[in-house]
Design a protein around this motif. Structure first.
Motif, short mmCIF file in Angstrom:
data_model
loop_
_atom_site.label_atom_id
_atom_site.label_comp_id
_atom_site.label_asym_id
_atom_site.label_seq_id
_atom_site.Cartn_x
_atom_site.Cartn_y
_atom_site.Cartn_z
N TYR A 1 -89.02 40.37 -84.08
CA TYR A 1 -88.79 41.54 -83.24
C TYR A 1 -89.34 41.18 -81.86
CZ TYR A 1 -87.70 44.28 -87.43
OH TYR A 1 -87.11 44.76 -88.56
N SER A 2 -89.16 42.04 -80.88
CA SER A 2 -89.61 41.71 -79.53
C SER A 2 -91.12 41.52 -79.45
CB SER A 2 -89.16 42.80 -78.54
OG SER A 2 -89.65 44.05 -78.95
N SER A 3 -91.87 42.27 -80.25
CA SER A 3 -93.33 42.21 -80.14
C SER A 3 -94.00 41.29 -81.16
CB SER A 3 -93.91 43.62 -80.29
OG SER A 3 -93.56 44.15 -81.55
N LYS A 4 -93.30 40.96 -82.25
CA LYS A 4 -93.92 40.13 -83.29
C LYS A 4 -92.87 39.56 -84.23
CE LYS A 4 -94.68 44.18 -86.12
NZ LYS A 4 -95.49 45.36 -86.09
N THR A 5 -93.30 38.56 -84.99
CA THR A 5 -92.47 37.98 -86.05
C THR A 5 -93.09 38.35 -87.38
OG1 THR A 5 -91.77 36.15 -84.65
CG2 THR A 5 -91.57 35.83 -87.02
N ILE A 6 -92.25 38.83 -88.29
CA ILE A 6 -92.75 39.20 -89.61
C ILE A 6 -92.08 38.37 -90.69
CG2 ILE A 6 -93.23 41.59 -88.90
CD1 ILE A 6 -90.76 42.39 -90.66
N GLU A 7 -92.80 38.20 -91.78
CA GLU A 7 -92.21 37.69 -93.01
C GLU A 7 -92.21 38.87 -93.96
OE1 GLU A 7 -92.58 34.27 -96.47
OE2 GLU A 7 -94.34 34.70 -95.23
N LEU A 8 -91.02 39.38 -94.26
CA LEU A 8 -90.86 40.55 -95.12
C LEU A 8 -90.59 40.08 -96.54
CD1 LEU A 8 -90.76 43.63 -95.25
CD2 LEU A 8 -88.33 43.50 -94.64
N ILE A 9 -91.49 40.43 -97.45
CA ILE A 9 -91.45 39.94 -98.83
C ILE A 9 -91.09 41.10 -99.77
CG2 ILE A 9 -92.76 38.77 -100.64
CD1 ILE A 9 -94.68 37.91 -98.21
N PRO A 10 -89.86 41.10 -100.30
CA PRO A 10 -89.41 42.21 -101.12
C PRO A 10 -89.68 42.02 -102.62
CG PRO A 10 -87.56 40.80 -100.60
CD PRO A 10 -88.78 40.18 -99.97
N TYR A 11 -89.96 43.13 -103.27
CA TYR A 11 -90.11 43.17 -104.73
C TYR A 11 -89.32 44.34 -105.29
CZ TYR A 11 -94.08 39.91 -104.99
OH TYR A 11 -94.88 38.80 -104.94
#
Length: 130
Positions: A72-82
């Motif tokens: 995203y513009s402000s940060k990078t995420i690692e989205l881990i789904p369950y």
């Protein structure tokens, strides 16, 4: 990179989605609920804690799906789904504006947060194979 877990909560053939409030980043978009993993916390412990804090629900995490890295513009995420099973509780929204129970066929009708889109697509593929 911020590690974030999200829950695909299944109940009675439907999946729980939450809509971000107008004051949150990605305002009014839909997402699978979840949150950041605290230091020393396992993915599943973080997921259980976040869902209890945000929605007042007790869940049981099951299958880990493919994590998504999104900038995203402000940060990078690692989205881990369950995928998760709803154990108990009545939904009480602490942060979100709205929630919806959707069928597999309805999932693509929502305006999703960009990081959630690949997760929605993978989940639909998995469910249609069964």
């Amino acid at each position: 990179m911020v590690k974030v877990v999200c829950a695909i909560i299944e109940h009675n053939g439907n999946v729980l989605l939450t809509q971000r409030s107008s004051s949150m980043a990605q305002p009014l978009l839909w997402e699978f609920p979840g949150g950041k993993i605290n230091a020393g916390e396992s993915e599943t412990d973080a997921l259980i804690r976040e869902i209890e804090e945000e929605l007042n629900l007790l869940i049981v995490p099951h299958q880990r799906l493919t994590p998504v890295v999104h900038s995203y513009s402000s940060k990078t995420i690692e989205l881990i789904p369950y995928t998760c099973e709803l154990q108990s509780g009545e939904i009480s929204l602490a942060e979100h504006m709205a929630y919806s129970w959707a069928t597999i066929d309805e999932l693509l009708n929502y305006s999703w947060c960009p990081a959630d889109v690949p997760i929605v697509e993978e989940y639909i593929r998995l469910k249609r194979q069964v």
